[in-house]
Scaffold this motif. Structure first.
Motif, PDB file in Angstrom:
ATOM      1  N   GLU A  28       0.810  -1.400   0.049  1.00 27.60           N
ATOM      2  CA  GLU A  28       0.071   0.079  -0.028  1.00 27.60           C
ATOM      3  C   GLU A  28       0.931   1.137  -0.103  1.00 27.60           C
ATOM      4  N   PHE A  29       1.951   1.291   0.821  1.00 24.95           N
ATOM      5  CA  PHE A  29       2.850   2.276   0.852  1.00 24.95           C
ATOM      6  C   PHE A  29       3.432   2.615  -0.446  1.00 24.95           C
ATOM      7  N   ARG A  33      -0.677   4.978  -1.270  1.00 26.63           N
ATOM      8  CA  ARG A  33      -1.839   4.724  -0.430  1.00 26.63           C
ATOM      9  C   ARG A  33      -1.494   4.754   1.119  1.00 26.63           C
ATOM     10  N   HIS A  34      -1.087   5.913   1.699  1.00 25.46           N
ATOM     11  CA  HIS A  34      -0.373   5.869   2.871  1.00 25.46           C
ATOM     12  C   HIS A  34      -1.474   5.862   3.994  1.00 25.46           C
ATOM     13  N   ARG A  35      -2.529   6.180   3.911  1.00 27.89           N
ATOM     14  CA  ARG A  35      -3.791   5.898   4.926  1.00 27.89           C
ATOM     15  C   ARG A  35      -4.075   4.387   4.977  1.00 27.89           C
ATOM     16  N   SER A  36      -4.143   3.698   3.780  1.00 28.29           N
ATOM     17  CA  SER A  36      -4.208   2.486   3.874  1.00 28.29           C
ATOM     18  C   SER A  36      -3.090   1.531   4.748  1.00 28.29           C
ATOM     19  N   ALA A  38      -1.017   2.762   6.452  1.00 28.46           N
ATOM     20  CA  ALA A  38      -0.995   3.038   8.083  1.00 28.46           C
ATOM     21  C   ALA A  38      -1.998   2.156   8.907  1.00 28.46           C
ATOM     22  N   LEU A  39      -3.213   2.134   8.296  1.00 30.80           N
ATOM     23  CA  LEU A  39      -4.011   1.176   9.006  1.00 30.80           C
ATOM     24  C   LEU A  39      -3.841  -0.112   8.946  1.00 30.80           C
ATOM     25  N   ARG A  65     -12.268  -1.549  -1.629  1.00 33.13           N
ATOM     26  CA  ARG A  65     -11.988  -0.807  -2.844  1.00 33.13           C
ATOM     27  C   ARG A  65     -12.677  -1.346  -3.991  1.00 33.13           C
TER      28      ARG A  65
END
Length: 68
Positions: A28-29, A33-36, A38-39, A65
């Motif tokens: 994801e990073f 997609r930083h929020r995903s 981090a989640l 998604r």
């Protein structure tokens, strides 16, 4: 089957769940997609205490998604 073998398998599966969730987070990073990401890192941390939590979060994130 001995209880030691059962504990070893449980520990292995628990660690595998954490590792796969961290791999999902890294993907994801890398996609920006930083929020995903981090989640998923948070889910991996919780998954170390609650087996299967990280996998569940990953599945829900993918379903969200796809359905969006």
């Amino acid at each position: 089957m001995s209880t030691t073998a059962t504990r070893d398998r449980t520990k292995l599966l628990k660690n595998a769940g954490v590792v796969t969730t961290l791999l999902d987070a890294a993907m994801e990073f890398s996609k920006g997609r930083h929020r995903s990401g981090a989640l998923l890192v948070g889910a991996a941390v919780i998954s170390s205490r609650v087996p299967g939590f990280g996998t569940a979060v990953s599945v829900v994130l993918r379903a969200y998604r796809r359905l969006r």
